[in-house]
Motif scaffolding. Structure first.
Motif, PDB file in Angstrom:
ATOM      1  N   ILE A   9     -93.841 102.869  32.597  1.00 24.88           N
ATOM      2  CA  ILE A   9     -92.391 102.975  32.808  1.00 24.88           C
ATOM      3  C   ILE A   9     -92.081 102.874  34.298  1.00 24.88           C
ATOM      4  CG2 ILE A   9     -92.047 104.375  30.711  1.00 24.88           C
ATOM      5  CD1 ILE A   9     -91.722 106.845  32.480  1.00 24.88           C
ATOM      6  N   PRO A  10     -90.812 102.590  34.657  1.00 24.24           N
ATOM      7  CA  PRO A  10     -90.464 102.501  36.080  1.00 24.24           C
ATOM      8  C   PRO A  10     -90.787 103.809  36.804  1.00 24.24           C
ATOM      9  CG  PRO A  10     -88.693 101.628  34.709  1.00 24.24           C
ATOM     10  CD  PRO A  10     -89.677 102.275  33.778  1.00 24.24           C
ATOM     11  N   ARG A  34     -97.705  96.973  17.144  1.00 22.50           N
ATOM     12  CA  ARG A  34     -97.378  96.935  15.719  1.00 22.50           C
ATOM     13  C   ARG A  34     -96.163  96.038  15.593  1.00 22.50           C
ATOM     14  NH1 ARG A  34     -96.802 103.240  15.722  1.00 22.50           N
ATOM     15  NH2 ARG A  34     -95.916 102.540  17.668  1.00 22.50           N
ATOM     16  N   VAL A  35     -96.221  95.078  14.708  1.00 24.20           N
ATOM     17  CA  VAL A  35     -95.141  94.104  14.586  1.00 24.20           C
ATOM     18  C   VAL A  35     -93.865  94.765  14.084  1.00 24.20           C
ATOM     19  CG1 VAL A  35     -94.424  91.994  13.396  1.00 24.20           C
ATOM     20  CG2 VAL A  35     -96.753  92.215  14.237  1.00 24.20           C
ATOM     21  N   SER A  36     -93.999  95.736  13.197  1.00 19.30           N
ATOM     22  CA  SER A  36     -92.830  96.297  12.528  1.00 19.30           C
ATOM     23  C   SER A  36     -92.057  97.321  13.353  1.00 19.30           C
ATOM     24  CB  SER A  36     -93.257  96.937  11.202  1.00 19.30           C
ATOM     25  OG  SER A  36     -94.190  97.969  11.459  1.00 19.30           O
ATOM     26  N   ARG A  37     -92.644  97.847  14.420  1.00 16.47           N
ATOM     27  CA  ARG A  37     -91.943  98.885  15.192  1.00 16.47           C
ATOM     28  C   ARG A  37     -92.474  98.950  16.614  1.00 16.47           C
ATOM     29  NH1 ARG A  37     -94.116 103.703  11.559  1.00 16.47           N
ATOM     30  NH2 ARG A  37     -93.097 102.301  10.135  1.00 16.47           N
ATOM     31  N   HIS A  38     -91.613  99.443  17.514  1.00 16.03           N
ATOM     32  CA  HIS A  38     -92.026  99.647  18.907  1.00 16.03           C
ATOM     33  C   HIS A  38     -92.658 101.022  19.098  1.00 16.03           C
ATOM     34  CE1 HIS A  38     -90.142  95.956  20.061  1.00 16.03           C
ATOM     35  NE2 HIS A  38     -88.907  96.381  19.914  1.00 16.03           N
ATOM     36  N   GLY A  39     -92.227 101.991  18.277  1.00 14.00           N
ATOM     37  CA  GLY A  39     -92.732 103.352  18.408  1.00 14.00           C
ATOM     38  C   GLY A  39     -92.372 104.171  17.193  1.00 14.00           C
ATOM     39  N   TYR A  60     -89.194  98.629  30.739  1.00 19.51           N
ATOM     40  CA  TYR A  60     -87.851  99.087  30.365  1.00 19.51           C
ATOM     41  C   TYR A  60     -87.769  99.358  28.858  1.00 19.51           C
ATOM     42  CZ  TYR A  60     -87.385  97.086  34.956  1.00 19.51           C
ATOM     43  OH  TYR A  60     -87.599  96.788  36.276  1.00 19.51           O
ATOM     44  N   ARG A  61     -88.366  98.473  28.071  1.00 18.43           N
ATOM     45  CA  ARG A  61     -88.376  98.670  26.614  1.00 18.43           C
ATOM     46  C   ARG A  61     -89.258  99.874  26.249  1.00 18.43           C
ATOM     47  NH1 ARG A  61     -86.467  94.971  22.926  1.00 18.43           N
ATOM     48  NH2 ARG A  61     -86.742  93.179  24.252  1.00 18.43           N
ATOM     49  N   PHE A  62     -90.361 100.048  26.966  1.00 13.93           N
ATOM     50  CA  PHE A  62     -91.238 101.200  26.731  1.00 13.93           C
ATOM     51  C   PHE A  62     -90.457 102.498  26.981  1.00 13.93           C
ATOM     52  CE2 PHE A  62     -94.436 104.370  27.345  1.00 13.93           C
ATOM     53  CZ  PHE A  62     -95.574 103.943  26.671  1.00 13.93           C
ATOM     54  N   LEU A  63     -89.736 102.555  28.108  1.00  9.96           N
ATOM     55  CA  LEU A  63     -88.952 103.740  28.451  1.00  9.96           C
ATOM     56  C   LEU A  63     -87.910 104.036  27.369  1.00  9.96           C
ATOM     57  CD1 LEU A  63     -87.958 105.978  30.339  1.00  9.96           C
ATOM     58  CD2 LEU A  63     -86.655 104.232  31.584  1.00  9.96           C
ATOM     59  N   MET A  64     -87.165 103.026  26.965  1.00 11.87           N
ATOM     60  CA  MET A  64     -86.139 103.228  25.941  1.00 11.87           C
ATOM     61  C   MET A  64     -86.762 103.665  24.613  1.00 11.87           C
ATOM     62  SD  MET A  64     -83.541 100.077  26.715  1.00 11.87           S
ATOM     63  CE  MET A  64     -82.633 100.352  25.208  1.00 11.87           C
ATOM     64  N   THR A  65     -87.892 103.084  24.255  1.00  9.66           N
ATOM     65  CA  THR A  65     -88.560 103.437  22.997  1.00  9.66           C
ATOM     66  C   THR A  65     -89.055 104.882  23.039  1.00  9.66           C
ATOM     67  OG1 THR A  65     -89.225 101.134  22.659  1.00  9.66           O
ATOM     68  CG2 THR A  65     -90.464 102.815  21.447  1.00  9.66           C
ATOM     69  N   LEU A  66     -89.663 105.273  24.145  1.00  9.43           N
ATOM     70  CA  LEU A  66     -90.166 106.632  24.275  1.00  9.43           C
ATOM     71  C   LEU A  66     -89.025 107.653  24.164  1.00  9.43           C
ATOM     72  CD1 LEU A  66     -92.345 108.729  24.818  1.00  9.43           C
ATOM     73  CD2 LEU A  66     -92.229 108.132  27.263  1.00  9.43           C
ATOM     74  N   ALA A  71     -85.749 111.578  21.174  1.00 11.00           N
ATOM     75  CA  ALA A  71     -84.438 111.940  20.600  1.00 11.00           C
ATOM     76  C   ALA A  71     -84.563 112.319  19.127  1.00 11.00           C
ATOM     77  CB  ALA A  71     -83.450 110.781  20.781  1.00 11.00           C
ATOM     78  N   HIS A  72     -85.467 111.666  18.388  1.00 11.24           N
ATOM     79  CA  HIS A  72     -85.708 112.073  16.989  1.00 11.24           C
ATOM     80  C   HIS A  72     -86.187 113.517  16.942  1.00 11.24           C
ATOM     81  CE1 HIS A  72     -84.938 108.432  14.791  1.00 11.24           C
ATOM     82  NE2 HIS A  72     -85.789 107.724  15.512  1.00 11.24           N
ATOM     83  N   LEU A  73     -87.187 113.822  17.750  1.00 10.84           N
ATOM     84  CA  LEU A  73     -87.762 115.165  17.797  1.00 10.84           C
ATOM     85  C   LEU A  73     -86.679 116.199  18.121  1.00 10.84           C
ATOM     86  CD1 LEU A  73     -90.916 116.041  19.959  1.00 10.84           C
ATOM     87  CD2 LEU A  73     -89.009 117.574  19.696  1.00 10.84           C
ATOM     88  N   VAL A  74     -85.912 115.957  19.190  1.00 10.09           N
ATOM     89  CA  VAL A  74     -84.891 116.902  19.642  1.00 10.09           C
ATOM     90  C   VAL A  74     -83.793 117.063  18.588  1.00 10.09           C
ATOM     91  CG1 VAL A  74     -83.147 117.345  21.424  1.00 10.09           C
ATOM     92  CG2 VAL A  74     -85.396 116.464  22.073  1.00 10.09           C
ATOM     93  N   ALA A  75     -83.354 115.956  17.996  1.00  9.67           N
ATOM     94  CA  ALA A  75     -82.290 116.018  16.974  1.00  9.67           C
ATOM     95  C   ALA A  75     -82.761 116.803  15.754  1.00  9.67           C
ATOM     96  CB  ALA A  75     -81.852 114.610  16.587  1.00  9.67           C
ATOM     97  N   PHE A  76     -83.997 116.573  15.304  1.00  4.62           N
ATOM     98  CA  PHE A  76     -84.514 117.320  14.150  1.00  4.62           C
ATOM     99  C   PHE A  76     -84.615 118.812  14.472  1.00  4.62           C
ATOM    100  CE2 PHE A  76     -86.665 113.255  12.507  1.00  4.62           C
ATOM    101  CZ  PHE A  76     -85.690 113.062  11.543  1.00  4.62           C
TER     102      PHE A  76
END
Length: 198
Positions: A9-10, A34-39, A60-66, A71-76
């Motif tokens: 990441i930057p 993995r073709v079907s998902r970034h993370g 940049y895509r790695f940062l956004m994906t991470l 955000a999934h973890l925090v929202a759950f």
């Protein structure tokens, strides 16, 4: 961990992202493409939080994906497991986590306006945001893939799973494509990456 993050990441994002990982006790795994998902995010049987991100993503895509997966973890944790994975609670959480990172020290100036638009209502994947996806693609290492919209009308293309299609007309947003083996019509996002068969 910070040394590992610096590879993906930057540099200006390393400290705040490391803090997110530390606070939320994330076990980060960097995996082959993995073709079907970034993370993805999953809570393991022992209660640990595991996030995997594809190693081949540009910084940049790695940062956004991470951050998307954090955000999934925090929202759950905040709203419970009954929420929709990419529902309103996740969108708000993703916005809050990304906002401090949408800065010129982290993202190139030409991407910042597209990020601002995208994060007004973030989608399940940045790939469905054609303008942002194209802007991010310029930072990918060169590959032999084309976007659907780059394939000429009637041109043949192959998916990673080997299925072959002919590109047809554009509907409102997506392209009709004929699967050669079955004769069935499928709809593709304009920025789906495929292999053009010349």
């Amino acid at each position: 961990m910070t040394e590992t993050l610096e590879k993906y990441i930057p540099k200006a994002a390393v400290a705040p992202v490391f803090e997110l990982i530390r606070i939320h006790h994330v076990h980060l795994k960097i995996v082959n493409e993995r073709v079907s998902r970034h993370g993805d995010y999953r809570k393991l049987p022992d209660g640990a939080h595991q996030i995997t991100v594809n190693a081949n993503l540009n910084q940049y895509r790695f940062l956004m994906t991470l951050v998307h997966e954090i955000a999934h973890l925090v929202a759950f944790q905040k709203y419970g497991r009954a929420i929709k994975p990419h529902g309103l609670e996740w969108k708000r959480t993703f916005q809050v986590l990304m906002l401090p990172l949408i800065r010129p020290e982290i993202f190139p100036n030409k991407i910042l306006p597209l990020l601002a638009i995208h994060f007004k209502n973030p989608k399940a994947t940045s790939d469905t945001d054609a303008r942002l996806s194209l802007a991010l693609k310029q930072f990918d290492p060169p590959n032999d893939k084309n976007y659907i919209f780059e394939i000429p009308m009637g041109g043949t293309f192959r998916l990673p799973n080997g299925r072959m299609f002919k590109r047809g007309n554009k509907r409102v947003k997506r392209y009709e494509c004929l699967e050669i083996a079955s004769g069935r019509i499928y709809l593709f996002n304009p920025n789906a990456e495929v292999e053009f068969i010349k």
